[in-house]
Design a protein around this motif. Structure first.
Motif, mmCIF file in Angstrom:
data_model
loop_
_atom_site.group_PDB
_atom_site.id
_atom_site.type_symbol
_atom_site.label_atom_id
_atom_site.label_comp_id
_atom_site.label_asym_id
_atom_site.label_seq_id
_atom_site.Cartn_x
_atom_site.Cartn_y
_atom_site.Cartn_z
ATOM 1 N N GLN A 197 12.740 100.658 118.807
ATOM 2 C CA GLN A 197 11.561 101.750 118.604
ATOM 3 C C GLN A 197 12.352 102.975 118.036
ATOM 4 O O GLN A 197 13.439 103.102 117.989
ATOM 5 C CB GLN A 197 11.204 102.066 120.010
ATOM 6 C CG GLN A 197 12.135 102.966 121.018
ATOM 7 C CD GLN A 197 12.890 101.711 121.782
ATOM 8 O OE1 GLN A 197 12.816 100.586 121.271
ATOM 9 N NE2 GLN A 197 13.545 102.115 122.957
ATOM 10 N N GLN A 198 11.395 103.724 117.237
ATOM 11 C CA GLN A 198 12.058 105.065 116.657
ATOM 12 C C GLN A 198 12.317 106.293 117.592
ATOM 13 O O GLN A 198 11.939 106.136 118.616
ATOM 14 C CB GLN A 198 11.039 105.569 115.601
ATOM 15 C CG GLN A 198 10.779 104.567 114.567
ATOM 16 C CD GLN A 198 12.042 104.633 113.633
ATOM 17 O OE1 GLN A 198 12.651 105.427 113.505
ATOM 18 N NE2 GLN A 198 12.109 103.280 112.934
ATOM 19 N N HIS A 223 -1.260 99.486 110.170
ATOM 20 C CA HIS A 223 -0.575 99.155 111.081
ATOM 21 C C HIS A 223 -1.454 99.270 112.460
ATOM 22 O O HIS A 223 -1.043 99.617 113.666
ATOM 23 C CB HIS A 223 0.468 100.139 111.636
ATOM 24 C CG HIS A 223 1.679 100.396 110.584
ATOM 25 N ND1 HIS A 223 2.460 99.181 110.216
ATOM 26 C CD2 HIS A 223 1.937 101.277 109.379
ATOM 27 C CE1 HIS A 223 3.218 99.321 109.100
ATOM 28 N NE2 HIS A 223 2.789 100.463 108.942
ATOM 29 N N HIS A 224 -2.843 98.935 112.241
ATOM 30 C CA HIS A 224 -3.685 99.143 113.359
ATOM 31 C C HIS A 224 -3.419 98.200 114.850
ATOM 32 O O HIS A 224 -3.621 98.799 115.794
ATOM 33 C CB HIS A 224 -4.875 98.437 112.928
ATOM 34 C CG HIS A 224 -5.189 97.152 112.785
ATOM 35 N ND1 HIS A 224 -4.833 96.514 111.689
ATOM 36 C CD2 HIS A 224 -5.693 95.983 113.680
ATOM 37 C CE1 HIS A 224 -4.805 95.059 111.526
ATOM 38 N NE2 HIS A 224 -5.500 94.703 112.898
ATOM 39 N N THR A 225 -2.552 97.040 114.780
ATOM 40 C CA THR A 225 -2.241 96.563 115.804
ATOM 41 C C THR A 225 -1.282 97.015 116.775
ATOM 42 O O THR A 225 -1.350 96.940 117.854
ATOM 43 C CB THR A 225 -1.793 94.996 115.575
ATOM 44 O OG1 THR A 225 -0.822 95.098 114.467
ATOM 45 C CG2 THR A 225 -2.884 94.127 114.979
ATOM 46 N N GLU A 226 -0.177 97.981 116.087
ATOM 47 C CA GLU A 226 0.636 98.610 116.644
ATOM 48 C C GLU A 226 0.361 100.023 117.298
ATOM 49 O O GLU A 226 0.670 100.281 118.308
ATOM 50 C CB GLU A 226 1.858 98.675 115.995
ATOM 51 C CG GLU A 226 2.596 97.347 115.583
ATOM 52 C CD GLU A 226 2.108 96.830 114.448
ATOM 53 O OE1 GLU A 226 1.141 97.225 113.692
ATOM 54 O OE2 GLU A 226 2.539 95.639 113.927
ATOM 55 N N VAL A 227 -0.442 100.632 116.196
ATOM 56 C CA VAL A 227 -0.822 102.112 116.763
ATOM 57 C C VAL A 227 -2.016 102.351 117.007
ATOM 58 O O VAL A 227 -2.157 103.672 117.402
ATOM 59 C CB VAL A 227 -0.260 102.972 115.228
ATOM 60 C CG1 VAL A 227 1.113 102.665 114.770
ATOM 61 C CG2 VAL A 227 -1.210 102.747 114.065
ATOM 62 N N THR A 258 -2.351 104.157 120.556
ATOM 63 C CA THR A 258 -1.835 105.381 120.418
ATOM 64 C C THR A 258 -2.538 106.410 119.512
ATOM 65 O O THR A 258 -2.849 107.530 120.170
ATOM 66 C CB THR A 258 -0.356 105.305 119.741
ATOM 67 O OG1 THR A 258 0.464 104.225 120.603
ATOM 68 C CG2 THR A 258 0.446 106.581 120.113
#
Length: 1132
Positions: free
Chosen positions: A6-7, A235-239, A242
């Protein structure tokens, strides 16, 4: 380094006060290469044109200012200026990258736990390999954030792996790293290394963008909405979850996110409050140290911890704040080690290697708190932390003890009537005590600042006339401070990357010690007579410099000898260096211009050697406790090992001579002075080094040193008084305190080594050999060590390639005789070896030596040794051949041996009579004398075993009647009970009876009553009875003459008496056995009765007696039904 996928969170919130969207409308956030036109990094471009003012200013700002301060300082920063600041903010040196990705800058040490020891497997080396093989791609710099992909090539066992790497940086330091490889370690992984080096080596190939917030500021509302929607789509699956959560919070008027001005930007650089330091994964440091400690020294964990300490020193040298941070993490894990409380509870000591790690820990903290650039608040924080650790009950003590030892000698010395009252209550010094005390030290002294900052600091108008003057008579600066503390300053300067300053201070300390030594010598010479007459002196060194926790002499030696290898990175010192330094040269340890403070022809190496000699020769009290004493020995050996690497030239020989003279004449200040304390650290190891070094140049001085060093007063029962002519007058500082020298065996072995070295060197020189022999006999108190020296001298004297050195052989013999006298009345498992060796040595010396040791045998040997070893060896054929003796000499030697044998037999007939008889065989008078000694001792002092042995010997030598006489005497001492049917004396009894039987009826008749009285074992008696009935007494004489005669009757004496005794023994034994018999012994008992019947039947009415005996058994033991049934079946 434990890289996380993770960033990292954004460092600060970014916004533009008074932002006007129209001013940037329509502009695009374009990207340019990092280098830009005319901005080749570090002047490495193709042209040699000077840097622009913009680049110079941007580089300085990028090094020192957090970007937030730049933004707050100027209302509007032109975009080109921002780009150059962002560009110069990335680290420009590979040295730090290497430091954080390998255990040392050279990358030659093995990696952390789990790494292969192969150099190519180190993260830094692997990172270079990945970079050079083109595995780094997609490199992008957005503001203060660098990202890219690093491809691990496929191997036969592993597929290709693509790792996403992200690096944040600030003010030329990497502040966080993440990598998709998932590797967990203290140091950066190879992928982070590869990406970092790509940015350093190929800046022109990296696309550079301003922080993402700057780009967003350039967008209008439609552009921002399009940007967000595209980002979510990609990046819809990740973000998406959020994004929805953030959208809900932004649309809510009272949400926390709307209470904060601006928004976070991970690419915007550091805020004003951020600490500027390299990324260090604290969790991994703690885990690794905890793992190493849990391994308890196995699997190379001690080496790994030492490498971590070396990494701390490397960080300190580069003035990296993570050095102290990393040491704090290490110390916390050390303090949390569960073994500390366990050892304290059990009262046991920690292992030596573990103890050394704690020492290094304390020394490192000393360096850290003495950092000349340290801020007051930082030092205060360290002091609080050190005091916290120091107060923990299990914190290790400086001397390594757990309270079981005597108090430190420093506090044990009489200092007044009530000096020792508070010994039990005095606080123990821990490994952190010195660092805590060092927090009170400062660097503000103007004289100290002048010493370390200026090569030209002199005062040639000064006249040397006071004790603590600031300059010597040459005008060179001096520094008066507790020597270990002063040297700790030197170590701190070196450790924090100030080699010039460290060298300057080291030379001032050296000159101070030289001057002090000269003053001490003058003082002692002026008061020598008075001090020698009183026999007392004041203690000058309560705390020795060799073996000291701060290792002052080792610090001076390293500083002076490693100067030529110093790494001057051009960093400014903490004071203003106004003098221009020329180019440094590394030849002959002459790196810096401070050589102006050297005598003509001197070098730093010469100073280092001289200081090592001064420290090693210092008279100092042996510290308390096993660890502290072992440390003294170990530190001494380490210093000498360093000295042995130095080739002596004329200059160094002069220094050796000068220091040797001081050692001999320095009185209480020298460990080799005339006045020495009973518990001073011995000088044997040091003196051996001095002896071998000086011998080729000044043999007389070498022997003076070695002979003076031979003393070991701690083993003397009383200190000699009144003898002022001898150079080893002893002063006992604390006469009532029995010393506990745990390293005494090692010290005695070193004393022995010194003596052996002198013996070897003195071969062929009778005068010196005699002197060395006297010294050995006076000073060495261990028989095993004297024996070793005797053997050494013998080997040297009888080398194969030369004729024997008779003088050295006599020395060897003399030492051997001393060993004999020392071990005569004490138990020593090597005694027989010593006696045999002495005879061998005496044989090499000559017949007179053999005769001499036999004449004085009672002072050297026990009677047994004298007869069984000494006399026997002397009279052997090999000795006669070896000595080339004529008949007269042989007879004289044999006469001495016989006299010795008779004397020994008189003194110890039990053990020496047989040997005496053997040795006297060829001399009738001596033999008769020895036999009479045996007879006289037979009734009182000799056992039946010894008498039987001598009796058999007599029979073997052709004296049957004497053998018979001794056998009868032996029988009177013997007692065999009914159940001793395997007794070792049975064979002797049978032999004695056979001897008597062979001599005749009268002899047999005389011995049978003795047998009956002494032997109660039925089987033995029946065996004797049977043998006596087989032949006529005297039928087969010893000389082979057959006699005619009748067999002896069992109904008449003496066999009737023997028969009755045998039958009675069977009856008594039967009843005894039936008392405690068990069923498993029934069959054995029946066999026993069978043998008894055979004996009963030998009597005239034996069958009637046996029948009555059996009936009697049946009646008495009718309760043992099964047994009685077996008896009836067998015997009716």
């Amino acid at each position: 380094m434990a890289e996380r996928v993770q960033q990292p969170p954004a460092k600060r919130l970014c916004c533009r006060p008074g932002y006007n969207p129209t001013c940037r409308q329509g502009q695009r956030a374009g990207g340019t290469a990092c280098g830009g036109p005319g901005t080749a990094q570090g002047g490495s471009g193709k042209t040699q044109s000077p840097e622009s003012l913009l680049d110079i200013a941007a580089r300085k700002v990028a090094e020192k200012w957090p970007f937030q301060r730049v933004e707050e300082r100027f209302e509007r920063i032109p975009e080109p200026v921002q780009r150059r600041i962002v560009y110069w903010s990335f680290p420009r040196s590979e040295r730090e990258i290497c430091m954080y990705s390998s255990f040392n800058t050279g990358g030659e040490e093995s990696g952390a736990a789990g790494e292969n020891s192969d150099e190519t497997r180190l993260p830094f080396r692997r990172g270079i390999a990945l970079l050079e093989s083109g595995c780094v791609d997609n490199v992008l710099q957005v503001g203060f954030h660098l990202s890219g992909t690093v491809t691990e090539p496929a191997t036969p066992s592993e597929p290709e792996i693509v790792c996403n790497v992200a690096i944040s940086f600030d003010r030329c330091k990497i502040t966080s790293v993440t990598c998709g490889c998932g590797n967990k370690d203290i140091f950066y992984c190879a992928h982070v290394v590869a990406l970092s080096l790509y940015r350093i080596r190929k800046p022109d190939q990296v696309k550079l963008h301003l922080p993402i917030s700057e780009t967003l500021f350039q967008m209008n509302r439609d552009q921002l909405q399009k940007f967000v929607q595209y980002l979510i789509t990609v990046h819809h699956t990740e973000v998406l979850p959020t994004a929805q959560k953030l959208a809900d919070e932004i649309l809510s008027q009272n949400s926390e996110i709307n209470q904060v001005h601006g928004a976070p930007d991970p690419t915007a650089g550091a805020s004003i409050d951020d600490e500027n330091c390299w990324h260090l994964d604290e969790e991994q440091v703690q885990e690794q140290v905890k793992l190493f400690l849990s391994q308890g020294g196995y699997h190379g964990s001690g080496k790994q911890l030492n490498l971590l300490f070396a990494k701390v020193r490397e960080m300190l040298k580069m003035r990296d704040s993570n050095g102290a941070r990393m040491l704090t993490l290490i110390t916390e894990q050390f303090m949390a080690d569960p073994r500390l409380s366990l050892w304290r509870q059990q009262g046991t000591t920690m292992t030596d290697k573990y103890r050394q790690l704690w020492d290094e820990l304390g020394a490192l903290w000393m360096c850290i708190v003495l950092n000349p650039h340290c801020k007051a608040e930082q030092k205060a924080a360290w002091l609080r932390q050190l005091k916290k650790w120091n107060s923990v009950d299990v914190c290790p003590w400086e001397d390594g003890n757990h309270g079981n030892e005597l108090p430190n000698l420093t506090n044990a010395l009489p200092q007044g009537a009530h000096a020792n009252q508070d010994l039990a209550n005095r606080p123990h010094r821990t490994v952190f005590t010195r660092a805590i005390e060092a927090c009170d030290l400062h660097w503000q002294d103007s004289h100290l600042q002048h010493i370390i900052s200026n090569d030209l600091y002199t005062n040639y108008c000064y006249h040397d006339n006071t004790e603590n003057s600031l300059f010597d008579s040459r005008g060179w600066p001096l520094w008066h401070e507790h020597v270990p503390t002063a040297c700790a300053r030197v170590d701190a300067l070196r450790s924090h990357g100030y080699p010039r300053e460290a060298l300057r201070l080291a030379i001032s300390i050296v000159n101070t010690l030289r001057r002090q030594q000269q003053k001490q010598l003058e003082h002692f010479r002026a008061h020598k007579k008075e001090l020698l007459q009183k026999g007392v002196t004041s203690i000058t060194n309560l705390e020795g410099w060799v073996g000291h926790p701060l290792d002052p002499i080792g610090t001076l030696f390293s500083t002076l000898t490693e100067t030529g290898r110093g790494d001057d990175d051009g960093s400014p010192g903490f004071l203003d260096f106004s003098d221009a330094m020329g180019p440094a040269k590394c030849s002959d340890f002459q790196l810096f211009p401070v050589q102006r403070f050297l005598e003509e022809g001197e070098s730093y190496l010469a100073l280092a050697v001289e200081m090592a000699l001064v420290g090693l020769g210092q008279q100092r009290i042996m510290p308390d406790g096993l660890y502290a004493q072992e440390k003294v020995c170990r530190n001494e050996e380490q210093l000498i090992a360093k000295l042995l690497e130095v080739d002596l030239n004329d200059t160094l020989v002069k220094i050796f001579r000068k220091q040797a003279v001081f050692l001999l004449e320095g009185g209480p200040y020298s460990g080799l002075g005339e006045l020495i304390y009973r518990e001073s650290v011995p000088m044997h190891t040091f003196a051996k080094y001095l002896f071998t070094s000086l011998l080729p140049h000044d043999a007389e001085l070498a022997y003076k040193i070695a002979l003076r060093a031979m003393r070991l007063p701690v083993l003397e029962s009383t200190a000699p008084t009144g003898d002022m002519s001898r150079p080893h007058h002893i002063v006992s500082v604390v006469p009532n305190r029995y010393p506990r020298w745990f390293t005494l065996s090692h010290i005695e072995s070193q004393q022995c080594e010194l003596a052996s070295t002198m013996l070897t060197a003195a071969k062929g020189d009778g005068r010196r050999l005699e002197t060395v022999l006297e010294s050995i006999q006076k000073n060495i108190h261990s028989s095993s060590h004297i024996f070793k020296l005797a053997q050494d001298a013998f080997k040297i004297a009888t080398l194969m390639d030369s004729l024997p050195d008779i003088t050295l052989l006599k020395v060897s013999l003399e030492l051997g005789l001393q060993v004999m006298r020392m071990t005569l009345s004490t138990l020593n498992w090597r005694r027989r070896e010593m006696v045999r060796w002495l005879v061998t040595c005496a044989t090499e010396v000559g017949v007179f030596a053999l005769d001499s040791i036999m004449q004085s045998w009672f002072t050297l040997f026990t009677p047994t040794e004298a007869t069984s070893i000494v006399a026997t060896t002397v009279m052997s054929n090999s000795t006669i051949v070896r000595l080339h003796l004529d008949c007269h000499q042989q007879e004289n030697l044999a006469s001495s041996a016989r006299t010795l044998a008779l004397q020994c037999a008189m003194k110890d007939p039990q053990n020496c009579a047989l040997s005496a008889l053997t040795l006297c065989e060829k001399d009738h008078i001596a033999f008769e004398t020895a036999y009479q000694i045996v007879l006289d001792a037979a009734t009182t002092g000799m056992s039946y075993t010894q008498l039987f042995t001598i009796a058999r010997y007599m029979e073997h030598r052709g004296y049957p009647m004497r053998a018979y006489k001794l056998a009868t005497l032996a029988m009177t001492h013997l007692n065999l009970s009914y159940n001793q049917d395997t007794h070792p004396a049975i064979n002797d009894v049978l032999w004695a009876c056979a001897l008597s039987h062979s001599l005749g009826k009268n002899e047999l008749a005389a011995i049978i009553p003795l047998v009956v009285k002494s032997v109660k074992c039925a089987t033995v008696l029946s065996d004797i009875l049977r043998r006596c009935t087989l032949t006529t007494p005297g039928m087969v004489a010893l000389h082979g003459r057959r006699n005619s005669g009748k067999l002896m009757s069992l109904d008449k004496a003496p066999l009737r008496q023997l028969l009755d005794a045998t039958i009675g023994a069977y009856i008594n034994t039967t009843h005894s056995r039936l008392t405690h018999i068990s069923p498993r012994h029934y069959s054995e008992f029946i066999e026993f009765l069978g043998k008894a019947r055979e004996t009963f039947l030998m009597a005239h009415d034996g069958h009637i007696q046996f029948r009555q005996f059996i009936d009697n058994l049946k009646q008495i033991y009718k309760g043992k039904k099964k047994l009685m049934m077996l008896v009836r079946e067998r015997f009716g």
